[in-house]
Motif scaffolding. Sequence first.
Motif, short mmCIF file in Angstrom:
data_model
loop_
_atom_site.label_atom_id
_atom_site.label_comp_id
_atom_site.label_asym_id
_atom_site.label_seq_id
_atom_site.Cartn_x
_atom_site.Cartn_y
_atom_site.Cartn_z
N PHE A 176 6.28 16.03 -4.35
CA PHE A 176 5.44 17.60 -4.74
C PHE A 176 4.48 17.95 -3.64
O PHE A 176 4.27 18.82 -3.24
N LEU A 177 3.32 16.92 -3.28
CA LEU A 177 2.53 17.33 -2.60
C LEU A 177 2.91 17.66 -0.94
O LEU A 177 2.39 18.71 -0.68
N LEU A 178 4.11 17.18 -0.61
CA LEU A 178 4.39 17.40 0.88
C LEU A 178 5.18 18.98 0.61
O LEU A 178 4.96 19.64 1.46
N CYS A 179 6.33 18.77 -0.03
CA CYS A 179 6.99 20.29 -0.22
C CYS A 179 6.29 21.06 -0.64
O CYS A 179 6.50 22.27 -0.41
N ILE B 43 -0.62 12.08 4.02
CA ILE B 43 0.23 11.36 2.68
C ILE B 43 0.68 9.86 2.99
O ILE B 43 0.42 8.84 2.39
N LEU B 44 1.02 9.58 4.50
CA LEU B 44 1.39 8.43 4.81
C LEU B 44 0.17 7.55 5.22
O LEU B 44 0.26 6.23 4.79
N ILE B 45 -1.06 8.12 5.37
CA ILE B 45 -2.06 7.01 5.76
C ILE B 45 -2.63 6.55 4.16
O ILE B 45 -2.97 5.67 4.21
N VAL C 96 -9.04 8.24 -1.98
CA VAL C 96 -8.47 8.14 -0.89
C VAL C 96 -7.49 9.37 -0.69
O VAL C 96 -7.05 9.80 0.62
N ALA C 97 -6.83 10.07 -1.60
CA ALA C 97 -5.86 10.97 -1.43
C ALA C 97 -6.35 12.30 -1.62
O ALA C 97 -5.67 13.42 -1.82
N SER C 98 -7.84 12.47 -1.50
CA SER C 98 -8.17 13.80 -1.69
C SER C 98 -7.91 14.72 -0.52
O SER C 98 -7.89 15.72 -0.88
N CYS C 99 -7.80 14.18 0.53
CA CYS C 99 -7.55 15.01 1.69
C CYS C 99 -6.01 15.92 1.57
O CYS C 99 -5.86 16.92 1.72
N SER C 100 -5.40 14.76 0.85
CA SER C 100 -3.96 15.64 0.71
C SER C 100 -4.10 16.68 -0.48
O SER C 100 -3.35 17.63 -0.41
N PHE C 101 -4.72 16.46 -1.49
CA PHE C 101 -4.94 17.25 -2.49
C PHE C 101 -5.72 18.70 -2.09
O PHE C 101 -5.43 19.62 -2.55
N ILE C 102 -6.71 18.46 -0.99
CA ILE C 102 -7.50 19.64 -0.66
C ILE C 102 -6.55 20.77 -0.01
O ILE C 102 -6.86 21.65 -0.19
#
Length: 819
Positions: free
Chosen positions: A618-621, A674-676, A706-712
């Motif tokens: 979901f995050l990526l697509c 996401i990978l990091i 940790v995943a905040s950057c992906s969500f931002i």
Amino acid sequence: MKHFIAAVCMMGLFLQGITKSTMRHSEFQLEGDYLLGGLFDIHFISSPPSQKRPEAINCSREIFLLPNYRRFQLMRFTVEEINNSTTLLPNVTLGYELFDHCSDTRSFTDILKLISVDGSIQPWREPSKNRSKVIALIGPFTSTHTLTIAPFFMVDHIPVVSYGSSASVFSEKRKYPSFLRTVHPNQDTVGVIAMILQHFSWRWVAFLHSNNDFGVDGLEMFIKKIKNTDICLAYSKALAEDTDYSLVFKQMEKQNLNVIIVFAPKIYAEAVIKTAIEQNVTNKVWIADDGWSLNKKLPNMKGIRNIGTVLGVAQPVLTIPGFDDFIYSTVGQAIKADAEQQTCNQVCICRNLTAGQIIAADPSFSFPMYSAVHAVARALHNILQCETDRCDDAIPVQPSMVVEELRKSNFTLLNQSVLFDENGDPNFGHFSIVFWNHSGNAQEVGFYHFNQSPDFYINNTQIQWHTDEEVPIAICSPECPTGYARKTIGIHKCCFRCEICPPQTYVNITEDPYNCISCKETEWSEEGSTSCNLRLVEYVPFTDSRAILVMAGTFILLGLIVAVALLFAVNYHTPVVRSAGGPMCFLILGCLTLCSISVFFYFGKPTNASCVLRYAPFLLCYSVCLACFVVRSFQIVCIFKIAAKFPKLQSWWIKYHGQWLLITGTFSTQAMLILISFSSHPPRPYNETSWYQDQIVLSCDLNLAVASCSFIILPLLCCLCFIFSYMGKDLPKNYNEAKAITFCLLLLILTWIVFATEYLLYRGKYIHTLNALAVLSSLYSFLLWYFIPKCHIMIFQAHKNTQKYFQGLIQNYTKTISQ
């Protein structure tokens, strides 16, 4: 050293002189083939007088102790019984040399006489020769006396068999290798007393003990026994000759003590009880040790009922056949000689005693005395290899041989097995638990058996309490209500206040009544609980009705996506498809398809894989979808507004395919983030226990930090898309690309605001269903409000899907701006 040896030799010569003139028939002496020594404190020194020089004491002038004199006569009877036996030591006679050993510091003449050889004491070079004629010593009775005299006999391994010394130190064979006893050590007596306290739930007690080796050792043993119990020693006092008993009772009264243990010899115990009667001490429970629990005088004293209830641990009272007849036959036949003709402390001025008085005296320690003499006789019987009618008197008997045979003892006497453990302590017998009834007798109400089952028993119904039918209470603080833990007040664990255990804790009064124990993560409890309950494990299974509805909606979404993709493919070269993004439309539809797959992983038991697949696709697509709509909204604004004002920007955008650069950059950045983040802290199954105390909600733990950057990236793209689409709000009415994107974004933002609000208020298992529904709603918003209107035009309004129509819209909007 030379002076000491000379002094000992002089004393030996002195003893030799007096021995020759005093060997007469008496109660204290009997000739025989083998000699037994015996020490009895027939008299008691109340207060030793001060002396200017060492001087032996005349015991016959001190306080007479009838029970001890009874035991003295019992040894004489036992030796006579053995000498008259045809099966035990046939054709061998035992003799004895007995002494009234009334002092541990001034009765050394009798000790020196027993260890002397022909009236002399010498430091022999050869231990196996020139030994004393005494093959064993019976006694002494008290632990203090034994501590004083035992070393004299341990040197030559002369066996000392005590019938009353119960201090625990004598179990140490390194110090006392040839010491044995037929009375149980203090730790056994104290252990039974502790059992009585626990049986009646008495926790707040006093311990009065004699200020000697016996009493001090008893106190130490008692403290050890109650260490891991709920019994508290609230008060202890060492009793001596000058003890102020009235002050002792006042101190105990201040602490509200109702149970008093008196661990002391008969003299001290009588003083305590007499003072209690005089001071009007009432309504107490008194617990006696085996030294005075069978006292014959105290139970019949006037006022004894007022002091309360007396319980005690007693030696078993066994009838010794023939002993009464022996007393009747020997009373009045004792010494006719003058006292001056007797060796020191071999005199008893007791001619006024009757046989009845001796027989009725306290029978405590009778069997220990009886079995001690028999144990020595049987050891000698085995050494001499005695047969039916004779013994081999040619065998030289050494005291060390008697010690070895004593340790092997295993015989039956009066239906009692007699044997010793590795420490020389008795490994047989039992204790009686007695109650002083209203008739003045020590009534047996229970027992403690060694090496038998059942080992402990008390018949409560036979005890007549001073509180009528109710068992007296001996506590510092009342019991806490159920679910409350004790919080200690002061130094004693028996004094406490009660505090209720908070939720998620419980109190187990049998294991630890002082602490509230936290429940396990898989358990829960209410306030004031005594145990924990298993939490219900909650998650949304695939068979749940709500999950089925969401998954059905997902399948419908996938079907619509396929249908839209086919329709767009058929109408690929039409203006509507090209204006919607052309090939970009298929990228968006593909991303929506991949995003929809993540919906299925919100159901069932979470696993490591499902937790990752719940978020990563979901995050990526969805980031790619939003990037596509950012590009679309920018292109719309660029065509109608920016192209005229910034032609170079449009040229650059077209020349370098700016839309694909932005989409590719978004995809690459999000994939890397996401990978990091998922490599360092991947989403894992997580048990949510903080919201509901009776439930465990199976969730996925996503480290937001940790995943905040992906969500931002998602809200950032939303903002850009909204800005560009809002700039196109005044575009031609029928050209509604920007308006459609704006409406989709508003629905998207509203959906996640509603979910975030619900997430703050509710964390049950259906939060995952709501999360899946929010994801599904986000996907539907783009499909329904962006793609479906275009499908409607292609199917039902084909006239609008022409090049001429679109050019007309653009020309009309251009004229409007220029005017």
